[in-house]
Design an enzyme around this catalytic site. Structure first.
Site, PDB file in Angstrom:
ATOM      1  N   ILE A   1       0.649  -1.138   0.046  1.00  0.00           N
ATOM      2  CA  ILE A   1      -0.063   0.055  -0.013  1.00  0.00           C
ATOM      3  C   ILE A   1       0.943   1.167   0.178  1.00  0.00           C
ATOM      4  O   ILE A   1       0.574   2.152  -0.576  1.00  0.00           O
ATOM      5  CB  ILE A   1      -1.014  -0.004   1.401  1.00  0.00           C
ATOM      6  CG1 ILE A   1      -1.916  -1.297   1.280  1.00  0.00           C
ATOM      7  CG2 ILE A   1      -1.953   1.193   1.122  1.00  0.00           C
ATOM      8  CD1 ILE A   1      -2.790  -1.406   2.558  1.00  0.00           C
TER       9      ILE A   1
ATOM     10  N   LEU B   1      12.658  -2.834   4.761  1.00  0.00           N
ATOM     11  CA  LEU B   1      12.783  -3.893   3.510  1.00  0.00           C
ATOM     12  C   LEU B   1      12.293  -5.350   4.140  1.00  0.00           C
ATOM     13  O   LEU B   1      12.661  -6.170   3.595  1.00  0.00           O
ATOM     14  CB  LEU B   1      14.110  -4.026   2.824  1.00  0.00           C
ATOM     15  CG  LEU B   1      14.210  -2.868   2.000  1.00  0.00           C
ATOM     16  CD1 LEU B   1      15.256  -2.787   1.141  1.00  0.00           C
ATOM     17  CD2 LEU B   1      13.060  -2.064   1.175  1.00  0.00           C
TER      18      LEU B   1
ATOM     19  N   GLY C   1       8.723  -5.509   2.214  1.00  0.00           N
ATOM     20  CA  GLY C   1       8.731  -4.656   1.090  1.00  0.00           C
ATOM     21  C   GLY C   1       9.862  -5.057   0.371  1.00  0.00           C
ATOM     22  O   GLY C   1      10.882  -5.541   0.677  1.00  0.00           O
TER      23      GLY C   1
ATOM     24  N   ILE D   1      11.625   1.326  11.972  1.00  0.00           N
ATOM     25  CA  ILE D   1      10.916   2.560  12.838  1.00  0.00           C
ATOM     26  C   ILE D   1      11.263   2.600  14.367  1.00  0.00           C
ATOM     27  O   ILE D   1      10.845   3.410  14.873  1.00  0.00           O
ATOM     28  CB  ILE D   1       9.629   2.625  12.413  1.00  0.00           C
ATOM     29  CG1 ILE D   1       8.934   1.051  12.650  1.00  0.00           C
ATOM     30  CG2 ILE D   1       9.058   2.978  11.131  1.00  0.00           C
ATOM     31  CD1 ILE D   1       7.317   1.222  12.957  1.00  0.00           C
TER      32      ILE D   1
ATOM     33  N   ALA E   1       4.429   1.712   7.843  1.00  0.00           N
ATOM     34  CA  ALA E   1       5.125   0.201   8.307  1.00  0.00           C
ATOM     35  C   ALA E   1       4.673  -0.362   9.505  1.00  0.00           C
ATOM     36  O   ALA E   1       4.047   0.240  10.129  1.00  0.00           O
ATOM     37  CB  ALA E   1       6.639   0.919   8.569  1.00  0.00           C
TER      38      ALA E   1
ATOM     39  N   TYR F   1      -3.120  -8.241  16.857  1.00  0.00           N
ATOM     40  CA  TYR F   1      -2.811  -7.265  15.805  1.00  0.00           C
ATOM     41  C   TYR F   1      -4.035  -6.234  15.805  1.00  0.00           C
ATOM     42  O   TYR F   1      -3.686  -4.765  15.878  1.00  0.00           O
ATOM     43  CB  TYR F   1      -2.884  -7.683  14.456  1.00  0.00           C
ATOM     44  CG  TYR F   1      -3.056  -6.976  13.096  1.00  0.00           C
ATOM     45  CD1 TYR F   1      -1.937  -6.392  12.540  1.00  0.00           C
ATOM     46  CD2 TYR F   1      -4.288  -6.617  12.424  1.00  0.00           C
ATOM     47  CE1 TYR F   1      -2.159  -5.294  11.665  1.00  0.00           C
ATOM     48  CE2 TYR F   1      -4.317  -6.052  11.602  1.00  0.00           C
ATOM     49  CZ  TYR F   1      -3.191  -5.230  11.123  1.00  0.00           C
ATOM     50  OH  TYR F   1      -3.463  -4.486   9.757  1.00  0.00           O
TER      51      TYR F   1
ATOM     52  N   VAL G   1      -4.940 -12.759  -0.061  1.00  0.00           N
ATOM     53  CA  VAL G   1      -5.695 -13.837  -0.637  1.00  0.00           C
ATOM     54  C   VAL G   1      -5.939 -13.712  -2.007  1.00  0.00           C
ATOM     55  O   VAL G   1      -5.837 -14.582  -2.945  1.00  0.00           O
ATOM     56  CB  VAL G   1      -7.071 -14.028   0.060  1.00  0.00           C
ATOM     57  CG1 VAL G   1      -8.010 -12.923  -0.203  1.00  0.00           C
ATOM     58  CG2 VAL G   1      -7.778 -15.363  -0.265  1.00  0.00           C
TER      59      VAL G   1
ATOM     60  N   PHE H   1     -10.532 -21.442   4.679  1.00  0.00           N
ATOM     61  CA  PHE H   1     -10.783 -21.523   6.268  1.00  0.00           C
ATOM     62  C   PHE H   1     -12.243 -21.389   6.280  1.00  0.00           C
ATOM     63  O   PHE H   1     -12.612 -20.290   5.769  1.00  0.00           O
ATOM     64  CB  PHE H   1      -9.993 -20.758   6.814  1.00  0.00           C
ATOM     65  CG  PHE H   1      -8.338 -20.834   6.663  1.00  0.00           C
ATOM     66  CD1 PHE H   1      -7.822 -21.981   7.414  1.00  0.00           C
ATOM     67  CD2 PHE H   1      -7.732 -20.339   5.818  1.00  0.00           C
ATOM     68  CE1 PHE H   1      -6.290 -22.035   7.312  1.00  0.00           C
ATOM     69  CE2 PHE H   1      -6.353 -20.151   5.793  1.00  0.00           C
ATOM     70  CZ  PHE H   1      -5.504 -21.384   6.340  1.00  0.00           C
TER      71      PHE H   1
ATOM     72  N   ARG I   1     -15.255 -10.786   3.315  1.00  0.00           N
ATOM     73  CA  ARG I   1     -14.450  -9.533   3.611  1.00  0.00           C
ATOM     74  C   ARG I   1     -14.786  -8.605   2.660  1.00  0.00           C
ATOM     75  O   ARG I   1     -15.759  -8.738   1.789  1.00  0.00           O
ATOM     76  CB  ARG I   1     -13.024  -9.985   3.236  1.00  0.00           C
ATOM     77  CG  ARG I   1     -12.210 -10.764   4.207  1.00  0.00           C
ATOM     78  CD  ARG I   1     -12.103 -10.181   5.590  1.00  0.00           C
ATOM     79  NE  ARG I   1     -11.269 -11.283   6.477  1.00  0.00           N
ATOM     80  CZ  ARG I   1     -11.914 -11.914   7.436  1.00  0.00           C
ATOM     81  NH1 ARG I   1     -13.330 -11.986   7.474  1.00  0.00           N
ATOM     82  NH2 ARG I   1     -11.229 -12.725   8.171  1.00  0.00           N
TER      83      ARG I   1
HETATM   84  N1  LIG Z   1      -3.495  -4.807   3.152  1.00  0.00           N
HETATM   85  C1  LIG Z   1      -4.309  -4.721   3.941  1.00  0.00           C
HETATM   86  O1  LIG Z   1      -5.585  -5.332   3.477  1.00  0.00           O
HETATM   87  C2  LIG Z   1      -4.528  -3.734   4.977  1.00  0.00           C
HETATM   88  C3  LIG Z   1      -5.678  -3.652   5.831  1.00  0.00           C
HETATM   89  C4  LIG Z   1      -5.753  -2.806   6.913  1.00  0.00           C
HETATM   90  C5  LIG Z   1      -4.632  -2.242   7.253  1.00  0.00           C
HETATM   91  N2  LIG Z   1      -3.537  -2.499   6.690  1.00  0.00           N
HETATM   92  C6  LIG Z   1      -2.314  -1.739   7.345  1.00  0.00           C
HETATM   93  O2  LIG Z   1      -1.587  -0.956   6.044  1.00  0.00           O
HETATM   94  C7  LIG Z   1      -0.137  -0.926   6.280  1.00  0.00           C
HETATM   95  C8  LIG Z   1       0.498  -1.525   4.957  1.00  0.00           C
HETATM   96  O3  LIG Z   1       0.132  -2.831   4.999  1.00  0.00           O
HETATM   97  P1  LIG Z   1       0.552  -3.756   3.539  1.00  0.00           P
HETATM   98  O4  LIG Z   1      -0.399  -4.479   3.253  1.00  0.00           O
HETATM   99  O5  LIG Z   1       1.178  -2.645   2.373  1.00  0.00           O
HETATM  100  O6  LIG Z   1       1.696  -4.248   4.208  1.00  0.00           O
HETATM  101  P2  LIG Z   1       3.280  -4.662   3.451  1.00  0.00           P
HETATM  102  O7  LIG Z   1       3.693  -5.568   4.231  1.00  0.00           O
HETATM  103  O8  LIG Z   1       3.580  -4.818   2.037  1.00  0.00           O
HETATM  104  O9  LIG Z   1       3.947  -3.140   3.805  1.00  0.00           O
HETATM  105  C9  LIG Z   1       4.635  -2.892   4.912  1.00  0.00           C
HETATM  106  C10 LIG Z   1       5.906  -2.324   4.848  1.00  0.00           C
HETATM  107  O10 LIG Z   1       6.474  -1.870   6.179  1.00  0.00           O
HETATM  108  C11 LIG Z   1       7.799  -2.307   6.012  1.00  0.00           C
HETATM  109  N3  LIG Z   1       8.141  -2.412   7.700  1.00  0.00           N
HETATM  110  C12 LIG Z   1       7.516  -3.511   8.547  1.00  0.00           C
HETATM  111  N4  LIG Z   1       8.361  -3.470   9.397  1.00  0.00           N
HETATM  112  C13 LIG Z   1       9.042  -2.234   9.569  1.00  0.00           C
HETATM  113  C14 LIG Z   1       9.831  -1.612  10.587  1.00  0.00           C
HETATM  114  N5  LIG Z   1      10.112  -2.289  11.829  1.00  0.00           N
HETATM  115  N6  LIG Z   1      10.726  -0.432  10.118  1.00  0.00           N
HETATM  116  C15 LIG Z   1      10.528   0.014   8.880  1.00  0.00           C
HETATM  117  N7  LIG Z   1       9.835  -0.590   7.988  1.00  0.00           N
HETATM  118  C16 LIG Z   1       9.065  -1.648   8.274  1.00  0.00           C
HETATM  119  C17 LIG Z   1       7.717  -3.429   5.268  1.00  0.00           C
HETATM  120  O11 LIG Z   1       9.116  -3.784   4.690  1.00  0.00           O
HETATM  121  C18 LIG Z   1       7.068  -3.190   4.287  1.00  0.00           C
HETATM  122  O12 LIG Z   1       7.473  -2.560   3.136  1.00  0.00           O
HETATM  123  C19 LIG Z   1      -0.078  -1.889   7.521  1.00  0.00           C
HETATM  124  O13 LIG Z   1       0.181  -0.864   8.593  1.00  0.00           O
HETATM  125  C20 LIG Z   1      -1.151  -2.521   7.643  1.00  0.00           C
HETATM  126  O14 LIG Z   1      -1.418  -2.982   8.925  1.00  0.00           O
HETATM  127  C21 LIG Z   1      -3.264  -3.373   5.437  1.00  0.00           C
END
Ligand SMILES: NC(=O)c1ccc[n+]([C@@H]2O[C@H](COP(=O)([O-])OP(=O)(O)OC[C@H]3O[C@@H](n4cnc5c(N)ncnc54)[C@H](O)[C@@H]3O)[C@@H](O)[C@H]2O)c1
Length: 312
Positions: free
Chosen positions: A12, A33, A36, A52, A73, A141, A184, A201, A212
């Site tokens: 995202i 990373l 990501g 972070i 993140a 979470y 998914v 599941f 969802r």
């Molecule tokens: N994907 C979804 O459907 C969804 C739904 C609700 C909320 N979110 C939230 O959106 C955000 C992004 O989700 P996403 O699906 O893009 O996940 P993602 O894993 O693709 O992105 C998260 C990014 O954060 C980085 N990261 C993780 N821990 C870190 C740290 N300690 N320090 C620095 N960087 C770190 C990862 O390398 C990754 O690039 C998250 O906060 C997630 O909880 C996602």
């Protein structure tokens, strides 16, 4: 505007970085990373590979002095949070507090925070669920996302740091990794393309699997654009309001792939999983002038062509 995006190498976050750069903003990406990847990072953004939770991030914020921090993140897997609640709390709570302290001392004006509407709604009967629904927290979470929202409020009333919380439903689209239950759509796509079985599941009373609300990532980016200037000190659901079962998603993808015989294998329920979920986004519609405009078929088609282009 100068905007620092944490998690800007992730699914995202990287899409948001692209949309901010396209809108003419100066963007800094912070990402360790861990999930990501470097290829996702827009070449026009400045990139720092840091955690972070580290002291380095504090120095970066102090030196860069962004107007806004967009915080994506996170440890984002519900099953992982059930297995290791300490890891989840360290990244999602301690990491956020580290950012908030740095934001206050660097006089950042606002933080945009990615929360989870689906996780916070838990097993509510009120669907589509509004922001006012009492949270039902059934995974670590969900607990860390909820506590994060409370800390944002505390920093606002105590230090004047503004925030906007965007509670996403299930986001899907290009660059999503095929991992965790959030992934998914790419998981099913990869399995179908590789002729592998997929698993569903189920609960006894829900043979088609959990439901969802699937929102397309380009629509989520639009909410993040609007939040730069609107929605201060408020919480918004970002979803379509439509409840879709996991097997429906599978069937749409199977149809698009033109592979007919690859049935889902049923498995028992998974710990921490929410049974049903869809978000009411009327508040975002009114205050952020936001709505999900991409249909499920259109979004899945675009995600599929992105994935096919990677497979070639
Ligand atoms: N994907 C979804 O459907 C969804 C739904 C609700 C909320 N979110 C939230 O959106 C955000 C992004 O989700 P996403 O699906 O893009 O996940 P993602 O894993 O693709 O992105 C998260 C990014 O954060 C980085 N990261 C993780 N821990 C870190 C740290 N300690 N320090 C620095 N960087 C770190 C990862 O390398 C990754 O690039 C998250 O906060 C997630 O909880 C996602």
């Amino acid at each position: 505007m100068k905007i620092l995006v944490t998690g800007g190498a992730g699914f995202i976050g990287s899409n948001i970085v692209d949309s901010y750069i396209e809108a003419g903003h100066d963007v800094i990406v912070v990402d360790d990373l861990s999930s990501g990847c470097i290829e996702n990072i827009n070449s026009k953004a400045r990139f720092y590979q840091v955690d972070i939770q580290s002291t380095e991030i504090v120095k970066i914020i102090e030196e860069e002095r962004p107007n806004i921090i967009n915080h994506h993140a996170a440890q984002k897997s519900v099953p992982k949070s059930v297995d290791d609640p300490i890891l989840d709390a360290n990244i999602n709570v301690i990491g956020l507090l580290n950012l908030l302290n740095a934001a206050v001392s660097a006089q950042v004006s606002k933080i945009i925070f990615a929360s989870s509407g689906g996780a916070l709604s838990g097993n509510t009967d009120v669907i589509p669920t509004s922001e006012n629904c009492e949270p039902s927290l059934i995974s670590p979470y969900a607990i860390t996302k909820y506590i994060s929202e409370k800390y944002l409020h505390f920093y606002q009333i105590t230090y004047g740091l503004n925030y906007t919380v965007l509670r996403y439903s299930n986001v899907y689209g290009p660059r999503q990794n095929a991992d965790g239950e959030c992934g998914v759509v790419p998981i099913f796509m990869n399995n179908i393309l590789n002729n592998n079985q997929s698993y569903l599941f189920t609960y006894e009373d829900m043979p088609l699997g959990t439901t969802r609300d699937y929102v397309y990532v380009a629509d989520v980016c639009k909410a993040n654009i609007s939040a730069l200037e609107n929605g201060d000190n408020n919480i918004f659901n970002i979803g379509t309001g439509k409840e879709i079962s996991i097997s429906e998603i599978y069937n749409i993808i199977l149809d698009m792939s033109s592979r007919s015989e690859l049935p889902l294998i049923r498995k028992a329920e998974r710990k921490g999983d929410v049974r049903r979920s869809a978000l009411c986004s009327k508040k975002a519609n009114k205050d952020l002038k936001w709505e999900a405009s991409t249909s499920l078929h259109q979004g899945i088609r675009e995600t599929f062509s992105f994935l096919l282009s990677k497979h070639r």
